[in-house]
Design an enzyme around this catalytic site. Structure first.
Site, PDB file in Angstrom:
ATOM      1  N   ASP A  95       0.032 -19.169 -28.101  1.00 47.82           N
ATOM      2  CA  ASP A  95      -1.395 -19.091 -28.351  1.00 47.82           C
ATOM      3  C   ASP A  95      -2.098 -20.079 -27.424  1.00 47.82           C
ATOM      4  OD1 ASP A  95      -3.801 -18.473 -29.905  1.00 47.82           O
ATOM      5  OD2 ASP A  95      -2.397 -17.975 -31.518  1.00 47.82           O
ATOM      6  N   ASP A 109      -7.024 -17.195 -27.535  1.00 46.35           N
ATOM      7  CA  ASP A 109      -7.912 -17.331 -28.688  1.00 46.35           C
ATOM      8  C   ASP A 109      -9.382 -17.218 -28.270  1.00 46.35           C
ATOM      9  OD1 ASP A 109      -8.049 -18.117 -31.546  1.00 46.35           O
ATOM     10  OD2 ASP A 109      -9.153 -19.833 -30.747  1.00 46.35           O
ATOM     11  N   HIS A 137      -3.128 -13.189 -38.978  1.00 45.10           N
ATOM     12  CA  HIS A 137      -3.372 -14.387 -39.794  1.00 45.10           C
ATOM     13  C   HIS A 137      -4.845 -14.567 -40.163  1.00 45.10           C
ATOM     14  CE1 HIS A 137      -4.525 -15.486 -35.810  1.00 45.10           C
ATOM     15  NE2 HIS A 137      -5.026 -16.624 -36.233  1.00 45.10           N
ATOM     16  N   ASP A 138      -5.733 -13.786 -39.558  1.00 46.05           N
ATOM     17  CA  ASP A 138      -7.167 -13.894 -39.849  1.00 46.05           C
ATOM     18  C   ASP A 138      -7.681 -12.741 -40.698  1.00 46.05           C
ATOM     19  OD1 ASP A 138      -7.473 -16.163 -38.245  1.00 46.05           O
ATOM     20  OD2 ASP A 138      -7.923 -14.973 -36.460  1.00 46.05           O
ATOM     21  N   GLU A 192      -8.222 -12.342 -27.215  1.00 45.71           N
ATOM     22  CA  GLU A 192      -8.927 -12.054 -28.476  1.00 45.71           C
ATOM     23  C   GLU A 192     -10.421 -12.013 -28.170  1.00 45.71           C
ATOM     24  OE1 GLU A 192      -9.401 -13.736 -33.032  1.00 45.71           O
ATOM     25  OE2 GLU A 192      -9.502 -15.114 -31.346  1.00 45.71           O
TER      26      GLU A 192
HETATM   27  C1  GLC Z   1      -9.374 -17.263 -33.688  1.00 43.70           C
HETATM   28  C2  GLC Z   1      -8.141 -17.569 -34.487  1.00 43.70           C
HETATM   29  C3  GLC Z   1      -8.556 -18.148 -35.795  1.00 43.70           C
HETATM   30  C4  GLC Z   1      -9.315 -19.436 -35.528  1.00 43.70           C
HETATM   31  C5  GLC Z   1     -10.463 -19.205 -34.561  1.00 43.70           C
HETATM   32  C6  GLC Z   1     -10.960 -20.495 -33.994  1.00 43.70           C
HETATM   33  O1  GLC Z   1     -10.170 -16.282 -34.244  1.00 43.70           O
HETATM   34  O2  GLC Z   1      -7.350 -16.435 -34.604  1.00 43.70           O
HETATM   35  O3  GLC Z   1      -7.471 -18.359 -36.653  1.00 43.70           O
HETATM   36  O4  GLC Z   1      -9.807 -19.944 -36.716  1.00 43.70           O
HETATM   37  O5  GLC Z   1     -10.095 -18.434 -33.458  1.00 43.70           O
HETATM   38  O6  GLC Z   1      -9.997 -21.057 -33.142  1.00 43.70           O
END
Ligand code: GLC
Length: 581
Positions: free
Chosen positions: A106, A220, A348-349, A274
Site C-alpha cells: 500500500d 491510496d 477493508h473500507d 484508488e
Molecule cells: C483510503 C483507505 C482508507 C483510509 C483512507 C485515508 O480510502 O483505503 O482505509 O482511511 O484512504 O488514508
C-alpha cells in the site's frame, strides 16, 4: 462492439491474476497481543497457496500511531512494532515468492502522520525546509456568518471544506499561527505535491521498496494529491466549500505520469490507483489506465459502493440490481478496448459483500458463491478480501464502545455532541450496514471464542458467527464457499475467455437476473445470476445463437443444472456459468 480474437490478446500477468487482500491487523495474531502481525501471515502462507491466489495486497504495515490503522504513516521505511520487524517482512516476501505469489504494498502518499519527521519539522517554523512539504494557510478573518470551527480570536479556517472523516479539513496550529490541511483525520496532514522535493522524496521511497523486490503498489486515494488552484497557489483564503474540488485535481495526470516515468516504467508491476469520488468518465479513466495514459495498470472506482449510501454516514439507501448492472456494465464496455478493470465487492473500507449485495441469512452460502461467480467472471482482475472466501458477514456491534474506526467514531461522536442525534440506538442499524469495522473483525480461522485469530484479547471483537463460519469448517466441507472460490480461481487459469473475453450484457432491465455472455474467438461463456431468494425464469434472448452448440456447465452453486440454455428456471441465488462452443 469489437470482438477480440484469441491471437489479439494483449497479455499481462496482472490481468490473469487473482489478488488477495490482507488487512494485517485482523488476519492472524502470532504473539497473543490481540493484534494481527506479519509472523501471523507467514503462518498462513500455505493457506494462501492452497486457495490458489496469485498476488497479495498488504494494507499498510509501516510505522504508525494508528489514528487510521496504518494509513497515517510516521516512517515509510520502517515496520510497525505491533506487526513485527523488517526481517519478518523480508521473510514474508520470500515466503510468498517461493510459492509464486507476488506482493503489492500500500502506497499512502496523499498524507502522512502528524508524527512523521517531515511534519514535525514542518510545523516548527514558517522558515524551515520542510514547511512546504504540507499545505499551510492563513485563516480567514472575514468570518461573519461562519458558525463552524474557529481558531484564535474568531479566525476561521482558510476555507469551508469538511474532512472525509467529518469536521473541518483544516487544523489551527498555535506554533506558527497557521492552519494545515487534512482531508482525512487531524492526524493525517496532506502532503503538498506542488513541492518538487515532496515528489522526489516519495519517488525515492517507492524506488527503495521496489529494490526490495515487491511487485507493485496499491495507491491510496491517489487522485486527491493535486489540490485545486485556490489552495495550491497559496492564494488568499477562499470560501470554497466543496471537497469535490480535490478529486482528480488540475495537475493529477502530470503527477501520476511523472511517477510512472521516474519510478514505474520499464518494470513489470501491478499498480492500482484508488480513485475516490463518483461518476468518473471513461475519458478520465483511460487517462489513468489507457494505453496512452499515465501508466497505471488499473484503478478502483467507487460507483457500485456508493449506490446504497445516503447523505449521512449511517444513512442506508436502497440499491437495485439494474443500477448495479449499469455501473459494472459501464466499466466493462468503457474499458473493453483500452485500459483494464479491477473488480471488487468489498474491502477493508466497505461492508461485507454478502450482507450488502447478497443474503446473509437463509441463502448466505448460495449468495456468497453467486457474488464470487460474478467477481471471477467479469472482465478484469478480481480482488478477494480476507474472509470473503468464507462468506464472512457484517457484525452487529451493540455499543459505540465496540467500534474502533475513526470514520465511524468521529461523525457519530460529533452528532451526539452537537445534538443531531440523541443516542447511539438511533444510528445502530445504519452502522451495522455501513461501518468499515464490519470488514475489520478478525479473520475466522476456527470456531473458538476468538475465532482462532488470537490467544489474547482481540483489538476488535470477533463476529460471534465464527462458530459456524470459519476456515476449519469450510475446508472440511466440499460444498463450502471456500471450495467454490478455489474452483473459480482455478478455472481462470484454464480458460482465457474468463480473463480476456468480451462482455455482452443480456436483459439489462431485468430486476432479478444479471446475465451476460463473454466471448473470445470461438469460446463463449454464458453467465446467469439470480439475485433473489425466489425461483426466477430465464429466457435467452434470440440474438444469442446457440443452435448446434455444445453446452456444458462449467461451474454453478447448486452443483448441477440442465444444459438447455434457451430457457430455464434459476433457483434462489443460483449462479450458473455455461461454456458454449
Ligand atoms: C483510503 C483507505 C482508507 C483510509 C483512507 C485515508 O480510502 O483505503 O482505509 O482511511 O484512504 O488514508
Amino acid at each position: 462492439m469489437t470482438s477480440h480474437a484469441e491471437d489479439e490478446i494483449d497479455r499481462a500477468w496482472w490481468k490473469e491474476a487473482v489478488v488477495y487482500q490482507i488487512y494485517p491487523r485482523s488476519f492472524n495474531d502470532s504473539d497473543g497481543d490481540g493484534v494481527g502481525d506479519i509472523p501471523g501471515i507467514i503462518e498462513k502462507l500455505d493457506y494462501l497457496a492452497d486457495l490458489g491466489v496469485d498476488v497479495v495486497w498488504l494494507n499498510p504495515v509501516y510505522e504508525s500511531p494508528n489514528a487510521d490503522n496504518g494509513y497515517d504513516i510516521a516512517d515509510y521505511r520502517a515496520i510497525m512494532d505491533e506487526f513485527g520487524t523488517m526481517a519478518d517482512w523480508e521473510e514474508l516476501l520470500a515466503g510468498l515468492h517461493e510459492r509464486d505469489i507476488k506482493l503489492i504494498m500500500d502506497l499512502v502518499v496523499n498524507h502522512t502522520s502528524d508524527e512523521h519527521e517531515w511534519f514535525r519539522r514542518s510545523r516548527e517554523s514558517k522558515e524551515n525546509e520542510y514547511r512546504d512539504y504540507y499545505v499551510w494557510r492563513r485563516g480567514r478573518t472575514d468570518v461573519d456568518g461562519w458558525t463552524g470551527h474557529k481558531g484564535p480570536e474568531g479566525e476561521a479556517p482558510p476555507n469551508e471544506w469538511e474532512s472525509f472523516f467529518g469536521g473541518p479539513a483544516w487544523e489551527y496550529d498555535e506554533r506558527t499561527g497557521e492552519w494545515y490541511l487534512h482531508l482525512f483525520d487531524v492526524k493525517q496532514p496532506d502532503l503538498n505535491w506542488e513541492n518538487p522535493d515532496v515528489r522526489d522524496d516519495v519517488f525515492e521511497m517507492m524506488e527503495w521498496w521496489l529494490e526490495k523486490g515487491i511487485d507493485g503498489f496499491r495507491m491510496d486515494v491517489i487522485n486527491l494529491v493535486s489540490k485545486p488552484p485556490s489552495v495550491a497557489a497559496n492564494d488568499p483564503p477562499t470560501n470554497e466549500s466543496d471537497l469535490g474540488a480535490t478529486i482528480d485535481g488540475p495537475r493529477i495526470h502530470e503527477y501520476v505520469r511523472e511517477m510512472n516515468d521516474r519510478v514505474l516504467a520499464g518494470r513489470d508491476l501491478l499498480t492500482v490507483g484508488e480513485m475516490i469520488g463518483s461518476g468518473m468518465s471513461m475519458e478520465e479513466a483511460t487517462a489513468y489506465v489507457g494505453e496512452d495514459g499515465d501508466g497505471l495498470s488499473m484503478l478502483f472506482h467507487f460507483e457500485h459502493v456508493l449506490l446504497d449510501r445516503g447523505e449521512r454516514f449511517w444513512d442506508v439507501a436502497d440499491w437495485n440490481l439494474t443500477d448495479l448492472k449499469g455501473v459494472f456494465s459501464k466499466w466493462q464496455y468503457g474499458l473493453s478496448d483500452d485500459g483494464w478493470n479491477s473488480l471488487y465487492l468489498n474491502n477493508h473500507d466497505q461492508p461485507r459483500m454478502v450482507s450488502r449485495f447478497g443474503d446473509d441469512g437463509e441463502y448466505r452460502r448460495e449468495s456468497a458463491k453467486l457474488l464470487g461467480t460474478l467477481l471471477h467472471t467479469l472482465r478484469g482482475t478480481p480482488y478477494v478480501y480476507q474472509g470473503e472466501e468464507l462468506g464472512m458477514t457484517n457484525c452487529r456491534f451493540e455499543s459505540l464502545d465496540e467500534y474502533r474506526d475513526v470514520e465511524t467514531l468521529n461523525p457519530v461522536r460529533s452528532a451526539l455532541d452537537g445534538g443531531e442525534i440523541e443516542s447511539f440506538e438511533e444510528v445502530k442499524e445504519g452502522l451495522w450496514a455501513n461501518s468499515r469495522d464490519n470488514a475489520r473483525t478478525p479473520m475466522q480461522w476456527t470456531d473458538g471464542e476468538r475465532a482462532g485469530f488470537t490467544d489474547g484479547e482481540p483489538w476488535i471483537k470477533a463476529n460471534p458467527n465464527c462458530r459456524e463460519i470459519n476456515v476449519e469448517a469450510a475446508r472440511a466441507d466440499e460444498d463450502s464457499v471456500w471450495h467454490y472460490y478455489r474452483d473459480l480461481i482455478d478455472l481462470r487459469k484454464e480458460h482465457d475467455v474468463i480473463v480476456y473475453g468480451d462482455y455482452d450484457l443480456l436483459l439489462p432491465e431485468h430486476e432479478e437476473i444479471w446475465a451476460y455472455v463473454r466471448t473470445l474467438g470461438d469460446e463463449r461463456l454464458l453467465v446467469t445470476l439470480n439475485f433473489s431468494g425466489e425461483e426466477t425464469p430465464f429466457e435467452l434472448p434470440d440474438r444469442i445463437d446457440v443452435d448446434g452448440a455444445t453446452v456444458e456447465l462449467l461451474v454453478g452453486n447448486y452443483g448441477d443444472a440442465e444444459t438447455n440454455v434457451e430457457s430455464f428456471v434459476l433457483r434462489p441465488w443460483e449462479a450458473r456459468v455455461y461454456r458454449v462452443t
